[in-house]
Design a protein around this motif. Structure first.
Motif: not given
Length: 319
Positions: A101-106, A266-268, A304-306
């Motif tokens: 999983g991406a480190a930047s996601e919650i 957020g993504a954007q 980065d969208g993530r």
């Protein structure tokens, strides 16, 4: 002590006695899951029905989230604990990142248990557990959380103890936040520069410094300095010499650079992001933002969208 045949026979007899007292290992614990694909479909349907009632976007199934949810349910049952953190200290974020999983996601997690319930678990049990989660403020908040986009579910039961454990997992890029719907609206690159100028000029006005003028060359340089993919959770290293135009030395007496990053935001890119980064710089580098000698600026904000975002502000003094 003398080694006599009698002593050797006694030692052998003792070894045999000890061997007969060793308790053989117990059989492996049986863990059943029921019709897991059907139960996962039911769990997702329940979550999305609750989100629809709250006016929120539905979640998509997440294979990685299914895997970590199932692994955690089975691990809790096998090792006899019930907690978000395993006995090894791993929490849901650790499990999510270990699975790629991406480190930047919650990422968030709900746990449920039922003792004495029918085994294997069926769709009625999933529905009942969802009702229980929705009646609990903390679990409900995860189900209705803004900024999550994917869902995972795991369930495991022990026929001997008739104990069932279930796990919901949620992940996504997070949300920008901000005041009102307007602050959460995505901004195009030009609008990001304008918003940054407004935020910084408000601070400069308070300090008695003149407003800044947006500079296209500085903005282009700021965009070139953004990390590959638009953003990263960690601040990037900046090579100003390579990014600035060839006539920078003739045009500017000095150029200052400020960088900020966020994760799970957020993504954007939104107006709320610009406000957040400007506030962060105001707390840490107000002296640079309000320097009266600086009169030009360039700004870039990437995502980065993530969930990762990077903002770069270049401030310059004209010659």
């Amino acid at each position: 002590m003398m080694d006599t045949p009698r002593l050797r026979r006694a030692a052998a007899a003792l070894a045999l006695l000890l061997a007969t007292l060793v308790v053989p290992p117990t059989a492996a614990q049986e863990i059943v899951t029921g019709d897991l694909p059907a139960l996962r479909a039911e769990a997702l349907a329940e979550v999305n029905a609750s989100r629809e009632e709250a006016g929120l976007a539905p979640l998509e199934p997440g294979e990685t989230l299914d895997t970590i949810a199932q692994d955690h349910a089975e691990d809790m049952l096998a090792r006899g604990y019930f907690a978000h953190a395993s006995p090894d200290g791993d929490a849901v974020g650790d499990r999510f990142r270990a699975a790629g999983g991406a480190a930047s996601e919650i990422v968030a997690e709900n746990l449920g248990t039922c003792d004495g319930c029918p085994v294997p678990p069926g769709e009625a049990r999933v529905e009942a557990m969802h009702r229980g989660w929705m009646e609990s403020p903390g679990h409900r908040a995860n189900i209705l959380r803004d900024g999550v986009t994917r869902f995972g579910f795991g369930i495991a039961a022990d026929p001997a103890s008739r104990r069932t454990l279930a796990v919901q997992t949620f992940a996504g890029p997070g949300a920008s936040g901000g005041n009102g719907d307007e602050g959460a609206l995505p901004l195009d690159p030009h609008a990001r520069v304008a918003a940054a100028g407004e935020e910084i000029d408000a601070l400069r006005d308070e300090a008695g410094s003149p407003p800044l003028e947006a500079d296209d060359a500085l903005t282009a340089a700021a965009r070139d300095l953004l990390p590959e993919g638009g953003a990263s959770p960690e601040p990037p290293a900046l090579d100003l010499g390579a990014a600035l135009p060839g006539d920078a030395g003739a045009r500017f007496a000095q150029v200052r650079a400020l960088v900020a990053t966020c994760s799970g935001c957020g993504a954007q890119p939104t107006r709320a992001d610009v406000e957040r980064f400007a506030e962060q710089w105001a707390q840490n580098r107000r002296d640079v933002l309000t320097d009266a000698d600086l009169d030009r600026f360039g700004f870039a904000l990437g995502a980065d969208g993530r969930g990762a975002k990077t903002a770069i502000l270049l401030l310059a003094q004209s010659r």
